[in-house]
Scaffold this motif. Structure first.
Motif, PDB file in Angstrom:
ATOM      1  N   UNK B   7       0.815  -1.203   0.000  1.00 32.36           N
ATOM      2  CA  UNK B   7       0.000   0.000   0.000  1.00 32.36           C
ATOM      3  C   UNK B   7       0.852   1.257   0.000  1.00 32.36           C
ATOM      4  N   UNK B   8       1.825   1.285   0.849  1.00 31.73           N
ATOM      5  CA  UNK B   8       2.749   2.428   0.909  1.00 31.73           C
ATOM      6  C   UNK B   8       3.450   2.651  -0.420  1.00 31.73           C
ATOM      7  N   UNK B   9       3.857   1.527  -0.999  1.00 26.55           N
ATOM      8  CA  UNK B   9       4.565   1.600  -2.267  1.00 26.55           C
ATOM      9  C   UNK B   9       3.698   2.230  -3.353  1.00 26.55           C
ATOM     10  N   UNK B  10       2.464   1.801  -3.403  1.00 27.81           N
ATOM     11  CA  UNK B  10       1.551   2.334  -4.414  1.00 27.81           C
ATOM     12  C   UNK B  10       1.297   3.821  -4.172  1.00 27.81           C
ATOM     13  N   UNK B  11       1.098   4.175  -2.935  1.00 24.65           N
ATOM     14  CA  UNK B  11       0.858   5.589  -2.625  1.00 24.65           C
ATOM     15  C   UNK B  11       2.029   6.453  -3.095  1.00 24.65           C
ATOM     16  N   UNK B  12       3.215   5.959  -2.857  1.00 26.74           N
ATOM     17  CA  UNK B  12       4.390   6.723  -3.256  1.00 26.74           C
ATOM     18  C   UNK B  12       4.510   6.787  -4.780  1.00 26.74           C
ATOM     19  N   UNK B  13       4.189   5.703  -5.434  1.00 24.74           N
ATOM     20  CA  UNK B  13       4.246   5.707  -6.901  1.00 24.74           C
ATOM     21  C   UNK B  13       3.255   6.723  -7.466  1.00 24.74           C
ATOM     22  N   UNK B  14       2.089   6.761  -6.860  1.00 22.86           N
ATOM     23  CA  UNK B  14       1.082   7.736  -7.305  1.00 22.86           C
ATOM     24  C   UNK B  14       1.569   9.164  -7.051  1.00 22.86           C
ATOM     25  N   UNK B  15       2.140   9.387  -5.882  1.00 24.27           N
ATOM     26  CA  UNK B  15       2.602  10.736  -5.548  1.00 24.27           C
ATOM     27  C   UNK B  15       3.697  11.191  -6.508  1.00 24.27           C
ATOM     28  N   UNK B  16       4.629  10.307  -6.807  1.00 23.74           N
ATOM     29  CA  UNK B  16       5.706  10.694  -7.719  1.00 23.74           C
ATOM     30  C   UNK B  16       5.188  10.964  -9.130  1.00 23.74           C
ATOM     31  N   UNK B  17       4.245  10.135  -9.552  1.00 19.87           N
ATOM     32  CA  UNK B  17       3.659  10.356 -10.878  1.00 19.87           C
ATOM     33  C   UNK B  17       2.907  11.682 -10.908  1.00 19.87           C
ATOM     34  N   UNK B  18       2.159  11.940  -9.850  1.00 18.83           N
ATOM     35  CA  UNK B  18       1.371  13.175  -9.786  1.00 18.83           C
ATOM     36  C   UNK B  18       2.287  14.395  -9.738  1.00 18.83           C
ATOM     37  N   UNK B  19       3.341  14.290  -8.981  1.00 18.30           N
ATOM     38  CA  UNK B  19       4.280  15.414  -8.879  1.00 18.30           C
ATOM     39  C   UNK B  19       4.818  15.775 -10.254  1.00 18.30           C
TER      40      UNK B  19
END
Lengths: 202, 202
Positions: B7-19
């Motif tokens: 879950x953490x990993x996915x959240x971070x992947x989303x955040x980096x993509x969004x950034x």
DNA sequence: GTCTATATCGGGATAGAC
DNA sequence: GTCTATCCCGATATAGAC
């Protein structure tokens, strides 16, 4: 004949509404409905007169920045050239703050629309670059990195003071309804930039 | 346990993509689909993990700018304070250029999202204002208008050089893959701003 | 937790009356 | 030339299977 001229009037009303809204909420953040409401005309007229929202954007620059930056600088006197350039840009910014604001937004997000419009301001920045190089060559400006210096100067110029976002920081007690003297703004800008370039002979 | 941490990993992947995407195409110009494609996850996960696109925006700043600008300046030595402030901002800008870019966009169009985020950078600008006032009082800085000077300095600082939009102007021959020395950038910035303030004792 | 399929909404553009 | 009503698409958010 009032009827014949009405088309022009509507087009201008749409352009002014779009200029205001694009500057405030961005191109994508503004809807055609908002533009037409603000202009007080029907929804369909944007498509009818301009052929779509995107073309309103282009028409904005064609209409309000037609003869922007025709000036050529011969680089004989870089200090004087730079002063002229600053003045030229500042006057345009004072005259059309929304357009600068919009342009700045588009530049920051590298919008696909920028391509057809960037020449308007790129020409100026190429001149700025040439002036900075000439001034350094002739020993009037002192800086280390051309690249960063261009960024500094452009940053100083483009960061429009009309944006109210710094107002909470500045807690302005001055009466904003009193229109500031253009010449003062230009003088401040010239002073800051030329000093930043370690130009002694201002 | 690999499952629990996913879950953490996915959240971070989303955040980096969004950034990345927000910085490049703006908040409104970016779709949730694009974010999920870029992150390599399913469309629904933005809503599941963050509760909507808007909250991804806020999470971006909470995640990547948590301890930004804690520093307090006592104004005993405004020149030194200003140097520190410039360094602090420049380091953040170098570390998170997309975030600065995004913030700048939001600021320019006064987005409604800005309210929950502006304190991050307003605190810094209030300090800048105080430093400029103190420095003038003590005779170390020389400027006429506080208001314009704040704008000039903020413009210089915020106008991120990482945006490639000036590249056509600069026609960079330097190899960009060679990472520029942070200290050089900071030195250039300090030099330009302090000179702009007519500060002799750099 | 993650996926696919879908419901729902809003925006741009257009058809057709006036 | 201008209006109202409508079409169509794309975007967010969610339902429900796995």
């Amino acid at each position: 004949m009032k009827h014949d001229a009405q088309g022009k009037d509507v087009k201008l009303k749409i352009l002014n509404a779009a200029k205001k809204l694009f500057a405030k909420k961005g191109f994508e953040g503004t809807t055609v409905r908002q533009i037409c409401d603000e202009a007080g005309v029907a929804l369909a007229l944007v498509s009818y007169h301009f052929g779509g929202k995107e073309n309103v954007f282009y028409a904005l620059f064609e209409t309000f920045a037609p003869s922007f930056l025709q000036k050529e600088y011969d680089l004989a006197d870089p200090i004087d050239d730079l002063k002229s350039l600053i003045r030229e840009f500042a006057l345009f910014r004072l005259a059309e703050p929304e357009l600068i604001n919009l342009l700045q937004q588009e530049v920051m997000m590298q919008s696909p629309r920028l391509e057809k419009v960037q020449n308007i301001v790129y020409a100026l920045w190429l001149q700025l670059r040439a002036i900075l190089e000439a001034g350094k060559r002739q020993g009037q400006f002192d800086y280390e990195s051309l690249r960063h210096t261009v960024h500094f100067v452009v940053g100083t110029l483009i960061f429009t003071r009309n944006s109210p976002f710094l107002d909470p920081v500045l807690q302005l007690k001055e009466d904003l309804s009193v229109k500031e003297d253009q010449e003062d703004v230009i003088r401040y800008t010239i002073s800051y930039i030329l000093s930043g370039l370690k130009c002694s002979a201002q």
